[in-house]
Design a protein around this motif. Structure first.
Motif, PDB file in Angstrom:
ATOM      1  N   VAL A 176       0.587  -1.150   0.515  1.00  0.00           N
ATOM      2  CA  VAL A 176       0.020   0.208   0.029  1.00  0.00           C
ATOM      3  C   VAL A 176       0.776   0.897  -0.015  1.00  0.00           C
ATOM      4  CG1 VAL A 176      -1.612   1.076   1.806  1.00  0.00           C
ATOM      5  CG2 VAL A 176      -2.078  -1.152   0.930  1.00  0.00           C
ATOM      6  N   GLY A 177       1.770   1.224   1.051  1.00  0.00           N
ATOM      7  CA  GLY A 177       3.453   2.000   0.971  1.00  0.00           C
ATOM      8  C   GLY A 177       3.016   2.591  -0.331  1.00  0.00           C
ATOM      9  N   ILE A 178       3.739   1.842  -0.948  1.00  0.00           N
ATOM     10  CA  ILE A 178       5.196   1.870  -2.412  1.00  0.00           C
ATOM     11  C   ILE A 178       3.271   2.330  -3.849  1.00  0.00           C
ATOM     12  CG2 ILE A 178       5.173   0.189  -4.678  1.00  0.00           C
ATOM     13  CD1 ILE A 178       6.856  -1.509  -2.137  1.00  0.00           C
ATOM     14  N   ILE A 179       2.313   2.036  -3.550  1.00  0.00           N
ATOM     15  CA  ILE A 179       1.275   2.422  -4.290  1.00  0.00           C
ATOM     16  C   ILE A 179       0.926   4.005  -4.346  1.00  0.00           C
ATOM     17  CG2 ILE A 179      -1.503   1.880  -5.266  1.00  0.00           C
ATOM     18  CD1 ILE A 179      -0.904  -1.595  -4.410  1.00  0.00           C
ATOM     19  N   ALA A 180       1.267   3.936  -2.862  1.00  0.00           N
ATOM     20  CA  ALA A 180       0.431   5.234  -2.360  1.00  0.00           C
ATOM     21  C   ALA A 180       1.584   6.481  -2.608  1.00  0.00           C
ATOM     22  CB  ALA A 180      -0.251   5.540  -0.876  1.00  0.00           C
ATOM     23  N   TYR A 181       2.451   6.052  -3.190  1.00  0.00           N
ATOM     24  CA  TYR A 181       3.680   6.856  -3.372  1.00  0.00           C
ATOM     25  C   TYR A 181       2.958   7.147  -4.983  1.00  0.00           C
ATOM     26  CZ  TYR A 181       8.668   8.139  -4.284  1.00  0.00           C
ATOM     27  OH  TYR A 181       9.628   9.382  -4.895  1.00  0.00           O
ATOM     28  N   CYS A 182       3.157   6.025  -5.416  1.00  0.00           N
ATOM     29  CA  CYS A 182       2.834   6.164  -7.070  1.00  0.00           C
ATOM     30  C   CYS A 182       2.508   7.081  -7.059  1.00  0.00           C
ATOM     31  CB  CYS A 182       3.448   4.867  -7.726  1.00  0.00           C
ATOM     32  SG  CYS A 182       4.935   4.054  -7.346  1.00  0.00           S
ATOM     33  N   MET A 183       1.032   6.857  -6.813  1.00  0.00           N
ATOM     34  CA  MET A 183      -0.342   7.850  -6.823  1.00  0.00           C
ATOM     35  C   MET A 183      -0.417   9.138  -6.951  1.00  0.00           C
ATOM     36  SD  MET A 183      -3.378   5.151  -5.928  1.00  0.00           S
ATOM     37  CE  MET A 183      -4.603   6.499  -7.116  1.00  0.00           C
ATOM     38  N   GLY A 184       0.858   9.355  -5.131  1.00  0.00           N
ATOM     39  CA  GLY A 184       1.068  10.425  -4.968  1.00  0.00           C
ATOM     40  C   GLY A 184       2.289  10.973  -5.834  1.00  0.00           C
ATOM     41  N   ARG A 185       3.122  10.298  -6.890  1.00  0.00           N
ATOM     42  CA  ARG A 185       3.773  11.126  -7.384  1.00  0.00           C
ATOM     43  C   ARG A 185       3.228  11.329  -8.929  1.00  0.00           C
ATOM     44  NH1 ARG A 185       9.302  12.129  -6.659  1.00  0.00           N
ATOM     45  NH2 ARG A 185       9.418  12.026  -8.691  1.00  0.00           N
ATOM     46  N   LEU A 186       1.967  10.708  -9.548  1.00  0.00           N
ATOM     47  CA  LEU A 186       1.472  10.900 -10.491  1.00  0.00           C
ATOM     48  C   LEU A 186       0.718  12.110 -10.519  1.00  0.00           C
ATOM     49  CD1 LEU A 186       0.728   7.420 -11.944  1.00  0.00           C
ATOM     50  CD2 LEU A 186       2.409   9.379 -12.618  1.00  0.00           C
ATOM     51  N   VAL A 187       0.079  11.971  -9.112  1.00  0.00           N
ATOM     52  CA  VAL A 187      -0.608  13.394  -9.057  1.00  0.00           C
ATOM     53  C   VAL A 187      -0.468  14.681  -8.563  1.00  0.00           C
ATOM     54  CG1 VAL A 187      -2.257  14.659  -7.003  1.00  0.00           C
ATOM     55  CG2 VAL A 187      -2.704  12.251  -7.740  1.00  0.00           C
ATOM     56  N   GLU A 188       0.792  15.059  -8.232  1.00  0.00           N
ATOM     57  CA  GLU A 188       1.994  15.903  -8.045  1.00  0.00           C
ATOM     58  C   GLU A 188       2.400  16.226 -10.051  1.00  0.00           C
ATOM     59  OE1 GLU A 188       2.471  18.047  -5.459  1.00  0.00           O
ATOM     60  OE2 GLU A 188       0.829  17.100  -4.954  1.00  0.00           O
ATOM     61  N   ARG A 189       2.552  15.432 -10.378  1.00  0.00           N
ATOM     62  CA  ARG A 189       3.563  15.086 -11.442  1.00  0.00           C
ATOM     63  C   ARG A 189       2.266  15.835 -12.433  1.00  0.00           C
ATOM     64  NH1 ARG A 189       5.190  10.942 -14.929  1.00  0.00           N
ATOM     65  NH2 ARG A 189       6.562  10.133 -12.858  1.00  0.00           N
ATOM     66  N   LYS A 190       1.335  15.794 -11.858  1.00  0.00           N
ATOM     67  CA  LYS A 190       0.181  16.645 -13.197  1.00  0.00           C
ATOM     68  C   LYS A 190      -0.418  17.895 -13.115  1.00  0.00           C
ATOM     69  CE  LYS A 190      -4.529  15.149 -14.532  1.00  0.00           C
ATOM     70  NZ  LYS A 190      -6.381  14.269 -14.906  1.00  0.00           N
ATOM     71  N   LYS A 191      -0.281  17.619 -12.210  1.00  0.00           N
ATOM     72  CA  LYS A 191      -0.186  19.143 -10.572  1.00  0.00           C
ATOM     73  C   LYS A 191       0.945  20.322 -11.789  1.00  0.00           C
ATOM     74  CE  LYS A 191      -2.853  18.769  -6.127  1.00  0.00           C
ATOM     75  NZ  LYS A 191      -3.074  18.424  -5.085  1.00  0.00           N
ATOM     76  N   LEU A 192       1.773  19.389 -11.165  1.00  0.00           N
ATOM     77  CA  LEU A 192       3.014  20.381 -11.831  1.00  0.00           C
ATOM     78  C   LEU A 192       2.930  20.761 -13.274  1.00  0.00           C
ATOM     79  CD1 LEU A 192       5.992  18.835  -9.836  1.00  0.00           C
ATOM     80  CD2 LEU A 192       5.000  21.815  -9.452  1.00  0.00           C
TER      81      LEU A 192
END
Length: 107
Positions: free
Chosen positions: A84-100
């Motif tokens: 779950v930690g790995i999946i949450a980290y990857c999803m957070g990175r994708l969301v932040e990349r989209k925001k940036l």
């Protein structure tokens, strides 16, 4: 007024969550809660009683016996938490990349 309404909703949801967790324990008297490993082993034994497993768990070879249920549960929870930690980290990175990416397009 809105705060009181939210408090009432939270209390109701907590009561519902507790009922969902505990009602099945009392409603299903005599039920056995087994895992899929046990059910699979039973089906294999019914289909082919001469079947011999060709592998055994590595930890069982190391310690010379079967792991206690509590340790198996702990290892399963640890594995789940890491996943779950790995999946949450990857999803957070994708969301932040989209925001940036949106911020760069707005400039």
């Amino acid at each position: 007024m809105k705060e009181k309404k939210n408090t009432k909703l939270v209390v109701i949801l907590l009561i519902v969550a507790i009922l969902i967790a505990f009602v099945p324990l009392f409603a299903l008297k005599g039920a056995e809660f087994g895992g899929s490993d046990d059910a699979g082993s039973e089906v294999v034994a019914e289909v082919d009683s001469s079947y011999e497993p060709w592998a055994e768990p590595i930890l069982e070879k190391i310690i010379g016996g079967e792991l206690p249920g509590e340790v198996e549960s702990l290892l399963f929870c640890l594995q789940t938490g890491i996943g779950v930690g790995i999946i949450a980290y990857c999803m957070g990175r994708l969301v932040e990349r989209k925001k940036l990416g949106k911020e760069d397009q707005d400039l």
